[in-house]
Design an enzyme around this catalytic site. Structure first.
Site, PDB file in Angstrom:
ATOM      1  CG  HIS A  91       7.890   6.988  12.919  1.00 39.85           C
ATOM      2  ND1 HIS A  91       7.082   8.059  12.599  1.00 39.85           N
ATOM      3  CD2 HIS A  91       7.490   5.973  12.111  1.00 39.85           C
ATOM      4  CE1 HIS A  91       6.237   7.692  11.635  1.00 39.85           C
ATOM      5  NE2 HIS A  91       6.464   6.432  11.327  1.00 39.85           N
ATOM      6  CG  ASN A 112       7.479  -5.383   9.556  1.00 40.81           C
ATOM      7  OD1 ASN A 112       7.065  -6.323   8.876  1.00 40.81           O
ATOM      8  ND2 ASN A 112       6.753  -4.300   9.771  1.00 40.81           N
ATOM      9  CB  ILE A 138       9.156   3.546   4.950  1.00 37.57           C
ATOM     10  CG1 ILE A 138       9.779   4.681   4.130  1.00 37.57           C
ATOM     11  CG2 ILE A 138       7.652   3.758   5.146  1.00 37.57           C
ATOM     12  CD1 ILE A 138       9.528   4.568   2.638  1.00 37.57           C
ATOM     13  N   GLY A 182       0.812  -1.219   0.000  1.00 33.65           N
ATOM     14  CA  GLY A 182       0.000   0.000   0.000  1.00 33.65           C
ATOM     15  C   GLY A 182       0.841   1.263   0.000  1.00 33.65           C
TER      16      GLY A 182
END
Length: 312
Positions: free
Chosen positions: A177, A94, A117, A11
């Protein structure tokens, strides 16, 4: 200038690829890579857009062809958040994906600037740094955690609250983040003042904005389109700086002097070799100073988790 997007069928990756195809300088090359077999087709689809940006797509286990000659590598590969998950729940899947891809970057285009990212960014950037270090190619001026989404959200929410044009507002965001590590420096927004309550509410909304999207999508995904836009803004800024444009400043999560934590998001002057200067975070309000001190333990733990993942 060649930009590679790893995780380009997802996405975020597709949104990012679309924006780069339409906005990269003429003569640039864009290469898309993802494990998913659809990736070459995403590139064919985008190739029909009439801009002077060459595009190719690659799929499978090996990203080498996509990475050859890359100046900038943006990594968005990984699984997305579902309701009830926070960014750290993503770590187990991840972490391995980022480690594998950064090993390939180290081998194929070790001098490239890398923008991470893939969440949890606080941790995945530490993983990337340790992998590059092991390969003997780590340059702390060329590895970035892309936190731009926190900045664009801050700009949007402040503009909404204060009746400004979103393009006129630029909020520096420091720290990390995820959750409490995201610290918008609202006291540094020129020409705007906030009550204490507004600062507390806005800070919380900015910190929890990702969850707002996850819940609104009702299990159907996380922030992909706004993240694609944020990553494109960062990637395009980096390209402009690498091509010699002066005065390009973006906040990102980088290794600095370790004053607060090994990795820390702060305003950066970008240049031909990545980070040219880590700019001061300036004077903080009492609220911000308190929030900064309160987040550091969390941030340091997130970083240690990444270091240990590679070195265990």
């Amino acid at each position: 200038m060649k930009v590679a997007v790893l995780g380009a069928a997802g996405g975020i990756g597709q949104a990012l690829a679309l924006l780069l195809k339409t906005q990269l300088p003429s003569g640039s090359e864009l290469s898309l890579y993802d494990i998913a077999p659809v990736t070459p087709g995403v590139a064919v689809d985008l190739s029909h857009i009439p801009t002077a940006v060459k595009i190719k797509g690659f799929s499978g286990e090996d990203a080498t062809s996509a990475l050859e000659g890359a100046d900038v590598v943006l990594i968005s590969a990984g699984v997305a958040r579902k309701p009830g998950m926070d960014r750290s729940d993503l770590f187990n899947v991840n972490a391995g994906i980022v480690k594998n891809l950064v090993q390939q970057v180290a081998k194929t285009c070790p001098k490239a600037c890398i923008g991470i990212i893939t969440n949890p960014v606080n941790t995945t950037v530490a993983i990337a740094a340790e992998v590059l270090k092991k390969a003997g190619v780590y340059d702390k001026n060329k590895l970035f955690g892309v936190t731009t989404l926190d900045i664009i959200r801050s700009n949007t929410f402040v503009a909404e609250l204060k009746g400004k044009q979103p393009g006129e507002v630029e909020v520096p965001v420091i720290g990390g983040h995820s959750g409490v590590t995201i610290l918008p420096l609202l006291s540094q927004v020129p020409g705007v003042s906030f009550t204490e309550q507004e600062v507390a509410d806005l800070t919380k909304r900015i910190q929890n904005a990702g969850t707002e999207v996850v819940e609104a999508k009702a299990g159907g995904g996380s922030a992909t389109l706004s993240m694609g836009q944020a990553a494109a803004r960062f990637g395009l800024s980096l390209v402009r700086a690498l091509q010699g444009e002066q005065g390009v400043v973006e906040c990102a999560y980088v290794e600095g002097d370790g004053q607060y934590a090994r990795f820390f998001s702060q305003p950066l002057l970008l240049g031909k070799n990545g980070v040219e200067e880590r700019k001061s975070i300036g004077t903080l309000s009492a609220f911000e100073q308190n929030a900064l001190e309160g987040m550091l333990d969390t941030l340091k733990k997130d970083i240690a988790l990444g270091e240990e993942f590679v070195n265990k």
